[in-house]
Design an enzyme around this catalytic site. Structure first.
Site, PDB file in Angstrom:
ATOM      1  CD  GLU A 192      -3.071  -0.984   2.171  1.00  0.00           C
ATOM      2  OE1 GLU A 192      -2.854  -0.332   3.205  1.00  0.00           O
ATOM      3  OE2 GLU A 192      -4.161  -1.516   1.937  1.00  0.00           O
ATOM      4  CD  GLU A 265      -4.201  -5.909   2.700  1.00  0.00           C
ATOM      5  OE1 GLU A 265      -4.885  -5.134   3.396  1.00  0.00           O
ATOM      6  OE2 GLU A 265      -2.964  -5.923   2.726  1.00  0.00           O
TER       7      GLU A 265
END
Ligand code: GLA
Length: 787
Positions: A192, A265
């Site tokens: 991320e 995710e």
């Protein structure tokens, strides 16, 4: 973009090469064939054929090695065909240059076991992981280097050791790639990163490091939906992370690349932090989203399929400072102890219609047996003070502990205060909690959660010893706060009543460094109950070695060891009240339990612990926390002119608002006037402030100065959720009794020039409650203060 892998090297999994011979390492040698895995225009391609990835995350560090196979079998039985695994760099290199891949850290064995269960592996080696893990997986020793913005950048102080780490990963796990006969399909670069920075050169450098070390499977990056475009580079396949609204996630991917759509995710639940409400993830929304993703030919990875436990001292800390619980149950479909129930069944049912024609789901393995342990006494104790080592570090003014080569643990600081009038001792920072004593008597606490760094000191007729006992809880794992140096940061000053501040100098520092795995010092236990911070010892006889849950609800705050193995941290403020103790870590006969309790068990008499047959994960008890002076902060908005008044757009999109003119102040107030759904609640997933160039302002010293309402009964709607950088959680006003207008005041830590704001609405499908419509923004020196 089609990445193809034609190398057809045939190796044997689980074998080492000595000369030209192949030797089995662990039992049977499987004839493993290398495969080709590629990213096609619409599909992942395995040997040229489409493969829909139904993946679930499990961290081998969070599951006892003895249970890896059990959990992998359960993952397979849920309908998944792959497992996603982070590597936590600091778990394997706690001391610089010393790599550890043994036993519980044997990542290659984890891959072999996954392969044996018919699961592919998606590897996420960092260097940064996040994952509610100490410092997001970065090693603490990086912090010996100065600077508050060098981690996760191209600064060589970070990049050189990060490259070495990736090289080591390649050495150990390169042979586990599909191209080499192993199960690893893809490898993630960073984690991320688009949420943190925008230097694609940094991503490129890490990608190159993985290529250099011999990874020849596709490499990819993941980002939350809103950040997908920010760090997109064509060399890296990209996936989106979200916990709702797959359509928006997939749309964000389609906007930047042509390729299969994957959720990197998908949040099946959420993690817990100490002192907050337990989080759960709904079943219905998740199964709907899973079906939708599969129907759209999408792939996904469930975060978490099985969360497990953050054993030892590996727990991380949410920003700005909210330490994570030891349980990482995550309300995942496979619970902390590997248990399954309605959520597992629902997920399995949602996935079953999408299995390949030749796929058949195995039944889940039986649940591991569980036992209770009658209450046993911890009748011996030793004060932390007398457990401190003799070795003394002398320093003029305390510096962060990394400077003294202390990794984490308990640190005692002593200095002499001359005779004189009472006053105030103040430290620049205390990370994380500290108990302050004057000549052995407790006079206060420092608490980083509330930036409480001052203590009143009484008058002294003669010189007195000021002693600070500091406990490090966990390094922040998210945002710029990962530069989380522990200990007392100087200067430490003493301001006598009516006088001026003067530095307190010439300190003696002693430390119990718990090191990587929670090493206990030699302890001279004596019969009797401890006073103040103490270690306690007791034990129990076991006829069986089944799983159990230690009930720590009557204790204060600290750490538990069983048979010398560090089980983890406890804190009776909850919401977790028990500690999962896996059966394989017990022995038949006598088992020894040591507890470090910094505040001491409640009640009188000999403290005890019992083993329960089920965990308690959802009982917050904030009244058990360290005493906190009542807030006297008041709102002062009357007569203050807003710097902006406007209306947000409907929907879940991130929105930037520019003010007509920049404004300067130390505080910022968002005043919400009404909501799109006409209901009385306001919610904010994230709030950032912008400078004149539209860049987000540094928020590492922000706190909540004032908020009119927070939900804390049904869910964790705390205002800190609005500034913790996570889009998935949110501040929401109380679900009963609150009404508009709603105000959230931020203290920015210092005066800043604010030219606009960035608002991330509560995520989720259309119509989700709390999305703000009309609002005002204020900037000022003192919008909410205790004067
Ligand atoms: C992010 C990170 C994960 C984890 C989750 C929250 O999405 O990528 O490592 O921290 O948030 O559980």
């Amino acid at each position: 973009m089609t990445t193809d892998f034609h190398r057809r090297r045939v190796l044997r999994a689980g074998a080492v090469t000595v000369g030209s011979a192949l030797l089995p390492v662990s039992g049977i040698v499987h004839a493993a064939v290398s495969r080709r895995f590629a990213i096609g225009e619409h599909d992942f391609l395995l040997d040229g054929k489409p493969l829909q990835i139904r993946c679930g995350e499990m961290h081998f560090a969070r599951v006892p090695r003895e249970y890896w196979s059990h959990r992998l079998k359960t993952i397979k039985a849920m309908g998944l065909n792959a497992v996603c695994a982070y590597l936590f760099w600091n778990y394997h290199e706690w001391r610089e240059g010393r790599y550890d891949w043994a036993a519980q850290r044997d990542a290659a064995e984890f891959c072999r076991l996954a392969q044996a269960e018919g699961l592919w592996v998606i590897l996420r080696p960092g260097p940064y992981a996040c994952a509610e893990w100490e410092m997001g997986g970065l090693p603490w020793w990086l912090l010996k280097h100065d600077g508050d913005a060098f981690l996760r950048t191209r600064d060589e102080a970070y990049l050189a050791p990060a490259r070495r780490w990736l090289k080591e990963v390649g050495r150990v796990l390169g042979p586990q790639q599909v191209t080499h006969g192993g199960p690893i399909l893809m490898v993630q670069v960073e984690n991320e990163y688009g949420f943190y920075g925008d230097d694609v050169g940094y991503l490129r450098a890490l990608r190159q490091a993985l290529l250099d070390t011999g990874f020849d499977v596709p490499l990819f990056q993941c980002n939350p939906t809103n950040a997908v475009a920010r760090t997109y580079i064509p060399e890296l396949f990209t996936v989106a992370n979200f916990g709702s609204d797959p359509a928006a996630g997939f749309k964000a991917l389609d906007a930047v690349q042509k390729g299969p759509r994957m959720c990197g995710e998908y949040y099946s639940g959420w993690f817990d932090t100490w002192g907050a409400t337990h989080h759960g993830g709904g079943v219905e929304g998740a199964t709907k989203d899973i079906s939708a993703m599969l129907k759209a030919n999408g792939s996904f990875s469930l975060y978490m399929a099985h969360g497990g436990t953050t054993f030892g001292l590996w727990g991380g800390c949410d920003r700005p400072f909210r330490p994570d619980t030891t349980s990482y149950d995550y309300d995942a479909p496979i619970g902390e102890a590997g248990w399954i129930g309605a959520k597992f069944d629902a997920y399995r049912a949602a996935i079953t219609p999408f299995l390949a024609p030749d796929e058949k789901l195995p039944p889940p393995p039986p649940r591991m047996p569980v036992m209770t342990i009658p209450p046993f006494a911890l009748a011996e104790s030793v004060a932390v003070k007398s457990a401190m080592p003799a070795r003394v570090i002398k320093d003029v003014s305390p510096r962060p502990i990394e400077q003294y080569d202390i990794s984490r643990g308990l640190v005692s600081y002593r200095v002499t205060l001359p005779a004189g009038p009472g006053g105030v001792v103040e430290v620049a920072r205390a990370r994380d909690l500290a108990w302050v004593h004057l000549d052995g008597k407790q006079i206060g606490t420092f608490d980083t959660r509330y930036r409480r760094y001052k203590v009143d000191v009484p008058a002294r007729a003669k010189p007195a010893v000021l002693e600070i006992l500091l406990y490090t809880i966990a390094r922040v794992n998210f945002g710029p706060e990962v530069h989380d140096r522990k200990g007392i940061h100087g200067p430490v000053t003493f301001t006598p009543k009516g006088g001026t501040a003067a530095p307190l100098e010439h300190w003696e520092i002693r430390a119990l460094d718990f090191d990587a795995d929670g090493v206990l010092p030699p302890l001279a236990f004596k019969k009797g109950r401890g006073k103040g911070a103490a270690f306690y010892r007791g034990g129990f006889d076991a006829a069986r070695t089944d799983d159990t849950f230690l009930d720590m609800s009557a204790w204060g705050q600290g750490v538990v060891w069983v048979n010398g193995r560090c089980l983890g941290r406890f804190w009776s403020i909850g919401p977790t009240q028990t500690m999962y103790l896996p059966g394989p870590w017990l022995r038949k006969g006598r088992n020894e339990v040591v507890v470090l309790d910094l505040t001491g068990p409640r009640g009188q008499g000999v403290p005890t612990i019992a083993g329960l047959a089920a965990p308690i994960l959802d009982q917050p008890h904030r009244e058990r926390d360290l005493p906190r002076p009542p807030s006297t902060v008041r709102l002062h908005l009357d007569g203050v002119k807003p710097v902006h008044e406007g209306e947000f757009a409907p929907g879940s999109q991130t929105q930037d608002v520019r003010f007509a003119l920049p404004a300067t102040g130390r505080q910022f107030c968002l005043e919400a006037l009404d909501a799109f759904d006409g209901k009385p609640y306001a919610a904010v997933a994230e709030l950032s402030l912008l400078d004149k160039d539209g860049k987000t302002l540094d928020q590492s010293n922000w706190t909540i100065a004032w908020v009119d309402s927070e939900e804390s009964t049904k869910e964790d709607g705390g205002a800190l959720n609005a500034i913790n950088g996570q889009n998935s959680d949110y501040w929401i006003t109380a679900l009963t009794g609150a009404s508009y207008p709603h105000r959230l005041v931020l203290d920015l830590g210092r005066t800043m020039e604010v030219a606009g704001l960035r608002y991330v609405p509560r995520q989720g499908p259309e119509g989700v409650t709390g999305r703000i419509r009309r609002f005002r923004a204020y900037v000022g020196a003192a919008l909410a203060t205790d004067q």
